[in-house]
Design a protein around this motif. Sequence first.
Motif, PDB file in Angstrom:
ATOM      1  N   ASP A 239      12.544  51.413  59.115  1.00 47.99           N
ATOM      2  CA  ASP A 239      11.692  51.536  57.718  1.00 47.99           C
ATOM      3  C   ASP A 239      12.945  49.734  57.623  1.00 47.99           C
ATOM      4  O   ASP A 239      13.946  49.603  58.543  1.00 47.99           O
ATOM      5  N   GLU A 240      12.218  48.931  56.727  1.00 49.42           N
ATOM      6  CA  GLU A 240      12.565  47.380  56.930  1.00 49.42           C
ATOM      7  C   GLU A 240      14.502  47.594  56.020  1.00 49.42           C
ATOM      8  O   GLU A 240      13.964  48.852  55.300  1.00 49.42           O
ATOM      9  N   PRO A 241      15.026  47.710  57.095  1.00 49.64           N
ATOM     10  CA  PRO A 241      17.109  47.339  56.296  1.00 49.64           C
ATOM     11  C   PRO A 241      16.932  46.890  54.519  1.00 49.64           C
ATOM     12  O   PRO A 241      15.820  45.624  54.661  1.00 49.64           O
ATOM     13  N   ALA A 242      18.356  47.469  54.152  1.00 54.51           N
ATOM     14  CA  ALA A 242      18.341  47.160  52.805  1.00 54.51           C
ATOM     15  C   ALA A 242      19.612  46.752  52.964  1.00 54.51           C
ATOM     16  O   ALA A 242      20.283  47.597  52.751  1.00 54.51           O
ATOM     17  N   ILE A 243      19.927  45.302  52.347  1.00 53.55           N
ATOM     18  CA  ILE A 243      21.451  45.104  52.518  1.00 53.55           C
ATOM     19  C   ILE A 243      21.895  44.987  50.977  1.00 53.55           C
ATOM     20  O   ILE A 243      21.379  44.715  49.897  1.00 53.55           O
ATOM     21  N   ASN A 244      23.318  45.544  51.558  1.00 58.50           N
ATOM     22  CA  ASN A 244      24.122  45.705  50.672  1.00 58.50           C
ATOM     23  C   ASN A 244      24.982  45.220  49.936  1.00 58.50           C
ATOM     24  O   ASN A 244      26.427  45.154  51.026  1.00 58.50           O
ATOM     25  N   ILE A 245      25.752  44.303  49.798  1.00 56.15           N
ATOM     26  CA  ILE A 245      26.458  43.460  49.387  1.00 56.15           C
ATOM     27  C   ILE A 245      27.670  43.521  48.121  1.00 56.15           C
ATOM     28  O   ILE A 245      27.410  43.771  47.074  1.00 56.15           O
ATOM     29  N   THR A 246      28.850  44.016  48.815  1.00 50.33           N
ATOM     30  CA  THR A 246      30.172  43.603  47.498  1.00 50.33           C
ATOM     31  C   THR A 246      31.225  42.853  48.112  1.00 50.33           C
ATOM     32  O   THR A 246      31.412  42.994  49.233  1.00 50.33           O
ATOM     33  N   PRO A 247      31.201  42.088  47.389  1.00 51.63           N
ATOM     34  CA  PRO A 247      31.096  42.545  45.378  1.00 51.63           C
ATOM     35  C   PRO A 247      29.868  41.727  45.445  1.00 51.63           C
ATOM     36  O   PRO A 247      29.607  40.869  46.350  1.00 51.63           O
ATOM     37  N   TYR A 248      29.406  41.801  44.131  1.00 51.46           N
ATOM     38  CA  TYR A 248      27.506  42.014  44.065  1.00 51.46           C
ATOM     39  C   TYR A 248      27.727  40.314  43.182  1.00 51.46           C
ATOM     40  O   TYR A 248      28.276  40.210  42.688  1.00 51.46           O
ATOM     41  N   ALA A 249      26.979  39.347  44.293  1.00 46.89           N
ATOM     42  CA  ALA A 249      27.258  38.305  43.254  1.00 46.89           C
ATOM     43  C   ALA A 249      26.020  37.559  44.000  1.00 46.89           C
ATOM     44  O   ALA A 249      25.651  36.967  44.822  1.00 46.89           O
ATOM     45  N   VAL A 250      24.792  36.706  42.534  1.00 46.47           N
ATOM     46  CA  VAL A 250      23.887  36.307  43.826  1.00 46.47           C
ATOM     47  C   VAL A 250      23.467  34.857  42.786  1.00 46.47           C
ATOM     48  O   VAL A 250      23.951  34.579  41.702  1.00 46.47           O
ATOM     49  N   THR A 251      22.777  34.396  43.612  1.00 48.24           N
ATOM     50  CA  THR A 251      22.415  33.577  43.468  1.00 48.24           C
ATOM     51  C   THR A 251      20.974  32.762  43.849  1.00 48.24           C
ATOM     52  O   THR A 251      20.535  33.229  43.925  1.00 48.24           O
ATOM     53  N   GLU A 252      20.742  31.321  43.179  1.00 45.62           N
ATOM     54  CA  GLU A 252      19.308  31.167  43.357  1.00 45.62           C
ATOM     55  C   GLU A 252      19.065  31.516  45.324  1.00 45.62           C
ATOM     56  O   GLU A 252      17.957  31.446  45.659  1.00 45.62           O
ATOM     57  N   GLN A 253      19.734  30.776  45.962  1.00 44.17           N
ATOM     58  CA  GLN A 253      19.494  30.671  47.115  1.00 44.17           C
ATOM     59  C   GLN A 253      19.915  31.896  47.675  1.00 44.17           C
ATOM     60  O   GLN A 253      19.912  32.181  48.909  1.00 44.17           O
ATOM     61  N   GLY A 254      21.023  33.047  47.524  1.00 44.89           N
ATOM     62  CA  GLY A 254      20.844  34.702  47.583  1.00 44.89           C
ATOM     63  C   GLY A 254      22.098  34.722  47.229  1.00 44.89           C
ATOM     64  O   GLY A 254      22.174  35.490  46.387  1.00 44.89           O
ATOM     65  N   TYR A 255      22.738  35.567  48.352  1.00 48.38           N
ATOM     66  CA  TYR A 255      24.236  35.988  48.351  1.00 48.38           C
ATOM     67  C   TYR A 255      25.794  34.771  48.162  1.00 48.38           C
ATOM     68  O   TYR A 255      25.360  33.853  48.879  1.00 48.38           O
ATOM     69  N   SER A 256      26.983  34.730  47.428  1.00 48.13           N
ATOM     70  CA  SER A 256      27.553  34.135  46.911  1.00 48.13           C
ATOM     71  C   SER A 256      28.801  35.243  47.044  1.00 48.13           C
ATOM     72  O   SER A 256      29.227  35.695  46.552  1.00 48.13           O
ATOM     73  N   ALA A 257      30.465  34.158  47.448  1.00 46.68           N
ATOM     74  CA  ALA A 257      31.169  34.445  47.820  1.00 46.68           C
ATOM     75  C   ALA A 257      32.273  33.183  47.542  1.00 46.68           C
ATOM     76  O   ALA A 257      32.281  32.657  47.781  1.00 46.68           O
ATOM     77  N   VAL A 258      33.578  33.850  47.059  1.00 47.85           N
ATOM     78  CA  VAL A 258      34.599  32.310  46.591  1.00 47.85           C
ATOM     79  C   VAL A 258      35.136  33.121  48.055  1.00 47.85           C
ATOM     80  O   VAL A 258      35.706  34.035  48.670  1.00 47.85           O
ATOM     81  N   GLU A 259      35.943  31.531  48.549  1.00 52.11           N
ATOM     82  CA  GLU A 259      36.343  31.844  49.566  1.00 52.11           C
ATOM     83  C   GLU A 259      37.862  32.866  49.309  1.00 52.11           C
ATOM     84  O   GLU A 259      38.541  32.899  48.695  1.00 52.11           O
ATOM     85  N   ARG A 260      37.793  33.440  50.963  1.00 49.58           N
ATOM     86  CA  ARG A 260      38.926  33.831  51.097  1.00 49.58           C
ATOM     87  C   ARG A 260      39.321  35.756  50.583  1.00 49.58           C
ATOM     88  O   ARG A 260      40.024  35.985  50.823  1.00 49.58           O
ATOM     89  N   ASP A 261      37.855  36.149  50.643  1.00 51.59           N
ATOM     90  CA  ASP A 261      37.274  36.908  49.268  1.00 51.59           C
ATOM     91  C   ASP A 261      37.065  37.796  50.447  1.00 51.59           C
ATOM     92  O   ASP A 261      36.962  37.458  51.849  1.00 51.59           O
ATOM     93  N   THR A 262      37.159  39.422  50.316  1.00 52.21           N
ATOM     94  CA  THR A 262      36.975  40.201  51.294  1.00 52.21           C
ATOM     95  C   THR A 262      35.606  40.973  51.167  1.00 52.21           C
ATOM     96  O   THR A 262      35.216  41.013  50.298  1.00 52.21           O
ATOM     97  N   VAL A 263      34.475  40.419  51.968  1.00 48.45           N
ATOM     98  CA  VAL A 263      33.358  41.118  51.256  1.00 48.45           C
ATOM     99  C   VAL A 263      32.199  41.516  52.795  1.00 48.45           C
ATOM    100  O   VAL A 263      33.209  41.860  53.311  1.00 48.45           O
ATOM    101  N   SER A 264      31.687  43.136  51.448  1.00 49.81           N
ATOM    102  CA  SER A 264      31.562  44.278  52.894  1.00 49.81           C
ATOM    103  C   SER A 264      29.571  44.418  52.272  1.00 49.81           C
ATOM    104  O   SER A 264      29.180  43.461  51.841  1.00 49.81           O
ATOM    105  N   LEU A 265      29.652  44.680  53.635  1.00 51.23           N
ATOM    106  CA  LEU A 265      27.919  44.497  53.722  1.00 51.23           C
ATOM    107  C   LEU A 265      27.555  45.324  54.561  1.00 51.23           C
ATOM    108  O   LEU A 265      27.757  45.985  56.048  1.00 51.23           O
ATOM    109  N   LEU A 266      26.390  46.242  53.527  1.00 51.84           N
ATOM    110  CA  LEU A 266      26.413  47.477  54.137  1.00 51.84           C
ATOM    111  C   LEU A 266      24.834  47.500  54.272  1.00 51.84           C
ATOM    112  O   LEU A 266      24.151  46.862  53.652  1.00 51.84           O
ATOM    113  N   CYS A 267      24.122  48.154  55.872  1.00 49.33           N
ATOM    114  CA  CYS A 267      22.935  48.052  56.058  1.00 49.33           C
ATOM    115  C   CYS A 267      22.176  49.471  56.179  1.00 49.33           C
ATOM    116  O   CYS A 267      22.803  50.637  56.487  1.00 49.33           O
ATOM    117  N   GLN A 268      20.836  49.590  55.390  1.00 53.08           N
ATOM    118  CA  GLN A 268      20.308  51.089  55.551  1.00 53.08           C
ATOM    119  C   GLN A 268      19.189  51.535  56.319  1.00 53.08           C
ATOM    120  O   GLN A 268      18.118  50.450  55.275  1.00 53.08           O
TER     121      GLN A 268
END
Length: 832
Positions: A239-268
């Motif tokens: 089925d179509e994957p669902a992506i969960n990003i931690t930490p969760y931060a959403v912008t108009e263009q998608g997800y954003s992150a602060v430089e030098r943070d640790t970002v985890s992307l989970l796909c199901q």
Amino acid sequence: MGDGSAGVRALWLTIFCCLLPSLAQGLMILDPGEVQYRHIQTKGIVGRSVMLECGQTLPNIFIWGFTKPGTESIKAVVYNYGQGPKLQKLASSLGDLSVISDSASLVFDNLKQSAEGLYTCQALHETSTETKLTYFYIDLLVLVPISKPFIQLSESSPVENAPLWMVCAVENGTGPINFVWERQGRDGVSVRVSESNSSLMNLTVVNRNQTGWYSCLASNEVNQERSDTVWLDIIYGPDEPAINITPYAVTEQGYSAVERDTVSLLCQAPSNPPSQYIWFYNNSQVFSGQQFTISKILRGHTGYYTCLAQNSFLNTRTKTTVTLTVYYLPDEKPACTILPADNYTHLCLWCSWLGGYPPASLRWIGPGERDLGAGSFSNLTQTRTGTETPNNTTFTCLPSHPALRSEASCNTSALLPQGAPRCFAVATRNNEYLMLSCGWEGGLPRALLWWSAGDGTVLGSSEEAANILVLKSSGVYSGKEFVCRGKHPLTVQSQECRFKLEAPVLVTQRSVVSVFEGSDVQLTCVLKATYPASEIIWYNNQNQNVWDAPQKYLLQREAAWSNLTVRETDGNHDGGEYWCAATNAVGGAQIPITLNVKKYPSPPNVTISKLLYSRQRTEVELEWMTRGSGDLTGFIVERQVARKSSPSSGTDPADKQDRAPSWETVAGQIDPDVRGHKLSGLDPTTLYAFRIMAVNHRTMGHPSEVKTPADPPFNAYPAVIGAAVAGMIVAAVGTMLVFQYIIRNRDNNPRLHDMFFGIQPAESRENISNPEDEWGAMGSEDGGEPTPQNTEGAVATDSADPTPSAEAPPQPPPPGDENEPVNVTITVTATG
């Protein structure tokens, strides 16, 4: 019954033939219309036994026939005409067939499937009172037991939502057959799915819930059998994957992150078999697994993250992409330029500043800080009318960005190329191809160039800034005009450059050239018209390229002319036609030039006026004079060795004539004003002959008469003069020697001394003032002769001063010697 009646007639015809003897004995046959017919249906099982009855009693005559289903012919199986049953060959293919004794019934053991069909038994019973014919129809139906069924699937692992059919296949079994389908789920519970007399179960759409163990039960009137279970695995997903990003931060263009943070992307993504996950960053694979972790994310990690879930069995994939952004400025500076648009009638202002987040906002500013329209992100293009834009107009692209601390701009100017297009034609090597080249360099945007013929026909394709059209060389292009046209958005009319192709045209100043032999002559060839350029080639009177003889010919040439200089012309070899040729890609031409080499007029004749040897015969003095009129440039003296002067030479005169010596030049290039010449280096023992010729350039005059040198004449005057001078010198020297002798020997020869010098006074004789006088006095007193030393001393004194002193007294002669003669010997040696 029509078919059966035909068979009956045929059968009874046979019986009639067999019973003809009985008829002769009085057998009575009933009317055939009274034949009895019986129809019986019997079933048998393959491999078992079955009996077919033909009446209760044994008939006198019987015959069994077999008709195979689908055919009309009757074939005999067994018959008995009263002599016992006779089996036919057909019986073996129907099973183990036998006839029950005392009857006409047939028994099939190990019944075969091929025994199924219509059996006909014709029995004739004869009694004492009558003859009875019975006709039995027996339909034998051979039943086959059901073999163990097996399940056939159209797809053992069907894809969800795809059609599926399952067949409960039975290899053997007589219908009708009943089929019952059952499914056992993952929980172990069995469920009846369907029941019908069809072995096919058709599922138009399968889903993941129909996964399980399937079996079928097949039954007929003979038996029933159950198949083995088959696993039906419904393949689905992912089925179509669902992506969960931690930490969760959403912008108009998608997800954003602060430089030098640790970002985890989970796909199901649900799937059967379970999904395999691959992570992509900007379409580049970066990780395999369900969870992707980025430690200390940097601005370079901004981009698109795609989770690709794939079903390895189905080879199907689904993916989901999210945008993850880290704020940063683009690395490069903004880029801008001006491009042509709408067939080079408009200007396209193009500006780009790629990279960074969010994308840079761009807008165009014209002269006077005038905004030229709406802006855009990353890339911006705006179109303007070219003819409404002045030349050298500057446009500015202004970007803006949240991370931009100072304004960064990009400037570009619309420029018209200088002048007009420049075009020319040039031929390739050996004039195989013709290249038409056109260029209009500079400007922004670059100008568009295309070629056309003089009548406007477009040739080739259009190119920017430079355009080269290649044509196969041909004479048909001579006289044709070609035009190169250029278009720029800033101009209304197109610019053009044109030229006309012309084959070479050659002319010469003089087609016939005359020259005196020995002089250099120049032949001129002018290339009057040619395009493209061609080279003038010269051929000599032997039709050879003059480059092959660089010592003989000198070439001087420019683009439109060429001069050929023939050095030191020779009347025997250089006269004739010379060719001037030129060739280019559209034609060629050649013209002849005739060279006449003339000889100079003959010079005047020469005669030898003087030819004398020197005293030693090693030199010859030669003088000559000319006779007649004519030009001359010099004289040549030739010498011939006549013979050796040795008298012992005994050479035969005939041999001398056969071996006449040759003439050799011993003096050349004598100035024309000179009339004499001296030759040296002669052999005194050789007899020479000489002659002289006048020369007018290369034209030789007639040789003079041949003469041999004469000896010089005798002249006594110089000898006499020389002898007189020599005599005077000898006389003078002798006189001086005599005077010296007299002076030195005055005592011995006083008279001779006095004769030349006179008598001295007495008082002078008394005075002794010289040592020699003293020596003389002493000698006289002693009365002896002087010693040799004294004599030598006297001679030396006299030699030093030969003149006697005035004070010295004269010496008287010795007694008794006054009248005696004096003998004097004078030796004179003359050296010259």
